[in-house]
Design an enzyme around this catalytic site. Structure first.
Site, PDB file in Angstrom:
ATOM      1  N   ASN A   9      29.680  21.372   9.542  1.00 32.46           N
ATOM      2  CA  ASN A   9      29.710  19.911   9.383  1.00 32.46           C
ATOM      3  C   ASN A   9      28.893  19.586   8.134  1.00 32.46           C
ATOM      4  O   ASN A   9      27.672  19.652   8.159  1.00 32.46           O
ATOM      5  CB  ASN A   9      29.091  19.276  10.639  1.00 32.46           C
ATOM      6  N   TRP A  10      29.592  19.270   7.066  1.00 32.21           N
ATOM      7  CA  TRP A  10      28.888  19.025   5.793  1.00 32.21           C
ATOM      8  C   TRP A  10      28.223  17.660   5.736  1.00 32.21           C
ATOM      9  O   TRP A  10      27.487  17.372   4.797  1.00 32.21           O
ATOM     10  CB  TRP A  10      29.876  19.185   4.620  1.00 32.21           C
ATOM     11  N   LYS A  11      28.526  16.806   6.689  1.00 28.91           N
ATOM     12  CA  LYS A  11      27.939  15.452   6.716  1.00 28.91           C
ATOM     13  C   LYS A  11      28.155  14.758   5.367  1.00 28.91           C
ATOM     14  O   LYS A  11      29.161  14.983   4.723  1.00 28.91           O
ATOM     15  CB  LYS A  11      26.453  15.534   7.102  1.00 28.91           C
ATOM     16  N   HIS A  95      29.632  12.211  16.902  1.00 27.14           N
ATOM     17  CA  HIS A  95      28.397  12.866  16.467  1.00 27.14           C
ATOM     18  C   HIS A  95      27.232  11.889  16.672  1.00 27.14           C
ATOM     19  O   HIS A  95      27.386  10.688  16.487  1.00 27.14           O
ATOM     20  CB  HIS A  95      28.516  13.262  14.989  1.00 27.14           C
ATOM     21  N   GLU A  97      24.811  11.132  14.926  1.00 26.97           N
ATOM     22  CA  GLU A  97      24.502  10.298  13.754  1.00 26.97           C
ATOM     23  C   GLU A  97      25.440   9.091  13.694  1.00 26.97           C
ATOM     24  O   GLU A  97      25.043   8.014  13.252  1.00 26.97           O
ATOM     25  CB  GLU A  97      24.581  11.148  12.475  1.00 26.97           C
ATOM     26  N   GLU A 165      24.828  18.966  21.284  1.00 29.26           N
ATOM     27  CA  GLU A 165      23.844  18.898  20.209  1.00 29.26           C
ATOM     28  C   GLU A 165      22.661  18.035  20.654  1.00 29.26           C
ATOM     29  O   GLU A 165      22.744  16.800  20.614  1.00 29.26           O
ATOM     30  CB  GLU A 165      24.459  18.277  18.956  1.00 29.26           C
ATOM     31  N   GLY A 171      18.914  19.024  12.419  1.00 31.88           N
ATOM     32  CA  GLY A 171      18.258  18.894  11.118  1.00 31.88           C
ATOM     33  C   GLY A 171      16.744  19.005  11.157  1.00 31.88           C
ATOM     34  O   GLY A 171      16.067  18.701  10.176  1.00 31.88           O
ATOM     35  N   SER A 210      20.264  22.899  14.282  1.00 28.40           N
ATOM     36  CA  SER A 210      19.413  23.887  13.600  1.00 28.40           C
ATOM     37  C   SER A 210      19.855  25.336  13.808  1.00 28.40           C
ATOM     38  O   SER A 210      19.018  26.240  13.885  1.00 28.40           O
ATOM     39  CB  SER A 210      17.944  23.710  14.000  1.00 28.40           C
ATOM     40  N   GLY A 231      25.237  22.284  10.689  1.00 32.50           N
ATOM     41  CA  GLY A 231      25.084  21.294   9.632  1.00 32.50           C
ATOM     42  C   GLY A 231      24.539  21.943   8.365  1.00 32.50           C
ATOM     43  O   GLY A 231      25.274  22.563   7.595  1.00 32.50           O
ATOM     44  N   GLY A 232      23.237  21.834   8.171  1.00 31.42           N
ATOM     45  CA  GLY A 232      22.583  22.296   6.942  1.00 31.42           C
ATOM     46  C   GLY A 232      22.990  23.698   6.506  1.00 31.42           C
ATOM     47  O   GLY A 232      23.259  23.942   5.315  1.00 31.42           O
TER      48      GLY A 232
HETATM   49  P1  PGA Z   1      22.005  20.964  11.646  1.00 31.87           P
HETATM   50  O1  PGA Z   1      23.102  19.877  12.077  1.00 31.87           O
HETATM   51  O2  PGA Z   1      22.633  22.314  11.783  1.00 31.87           O
HETATM   52  O3  PGA Z   1      21.656  20.617  10.223  1.00 31.87           O
HETATM   53  O4  PGA Z   1      20.850  20.800  12.591  1.00 31.87           O
HETATM   54  C1  PGA Z   1      23.990  20.130  13.136  1.00 31.87           C
HETATM   55  C2  PGA Z   1      24.926  18.967  13.336  1.00 31.87           C
HETATM   56  O5  PGA Z   1      24.478  17.818  13.295  1.00 31.87           O
HETATM   57  O6  PGA Z   1      26.139  19.158  13.528  1.00 31.87           O
END
Ligand code: PGA
Length: 246
Positions: A9-11, A95, A97, A165, A171, A210, A231-232
């Protein structure tokens, strides 16, 4: 045995230059025995070009959100049909966010998941508790409520994916104890078994929050963890490959 799904997930990250990471990823996967499905969900601005680049590699692509409607006067939104039209196969819905930034409720997430199915996409339905909820001992209740409210009725287990999640793990570099991930995933599996979902054992249950190369082996070996939403660590080909080949 479910085939694991490793989803990136590149956000809100990535410009044209980031397509080079996809080239490095394709190269890193080429000729290898890859035992997981591999997915990247870039920003909408990159989805078309990234999908064209992945071509006949094993990498699949998807969106990070979709509107519930097929088309219409919804400035700034994209529909599930638009994602399918350019070759996307999945879409992330609900998600945390988006639940926070855009006030998305379980009912809205459910409509988006229905839209995804209508367009022939596989929705990745995200759920997870906040730190306050976990500290108050409510984590599993929250997951149960979110599952009840966000999963469309009448589906087959092969039609959707769930991503667990914990909001506090996204993050932050923090991850739950393996025992807590196990508890959450076996709770979700059991709850699916009691639901109206047909073939509930076919639902892939991803863990997200994470995930990185150094903890992927431990997390992905937990019972009922059928992949990861990353994500990251999905932004750099080397890190993402480290998770895929953990
Ligand atoms: P993260 O994000 O791996 O940067 O913690 C995961 C996500 O929100 O899908």
């Amino acid at each position: 045995m479910l085939k694991p799904l490793i989803a990136g997930n590149w956000k809100m990250n990535g410009l044209t230059a980031s397509l080079q990471e996809v080239e490095a990823l394709i190269e890193g996967l080429q000729g290898k025995d890859v035992t997981a499905d591999v997915l990247i969900c870039p920003a909408a601005t990159l989805l078309d070009r990234l999908t064209a680049k992945t071509g006949d590699s094993i990498i699949e692509t998807g969106g990070q959100d979709c509107h519930a409607n097929e088309k219409g006067a919804h400035t700034g939104d994209i529909s599930a049909e638009m994602i399918a039209d350019i070759g996307g196969a999945y879409v992330i819905v609900g998600h945390s966010e988006r639940r926070t930034d855009h006030g998305e409720t379980d009912a809205m997430v459910r409509e988006k998941a229905e839209a995804a199915i209508r367009a022939g996409l596989t929705p990745i339905i995200c759920i997870g508790e906040t730190l306050e909820q976990r500290k108050a001992g409510q984590a599993l209740d929250v997951l149960g409520q979110q599952m009840g409210g966000s999963i469309p009725g009448g589906l087959d287990g092969s039609q959707f994916v769930i991503a667990y999640e914990p909001v506090w793990a996204i993050g932050t570099g923090l991850t739950p104890e393996a025992a807590d991930i196990k508890e959450a995933h076996s709770f979700m599996r059991a709850r699916l078994g009691q639901s109206a979902v047909k073939s509930p054992d076919k639902v892939r249950l991803l863990y997200g929050g994470s995930v990185k190369p150094s903890n992927a082996t431990e997390i992905l070996s937990i019972e009922d963890v059928n992949g990861a939403l990353v994500g990251g660590a999905s932004l750099k080909a080397q890190d993402f490959l480290g998770i895929i080949f953990h």
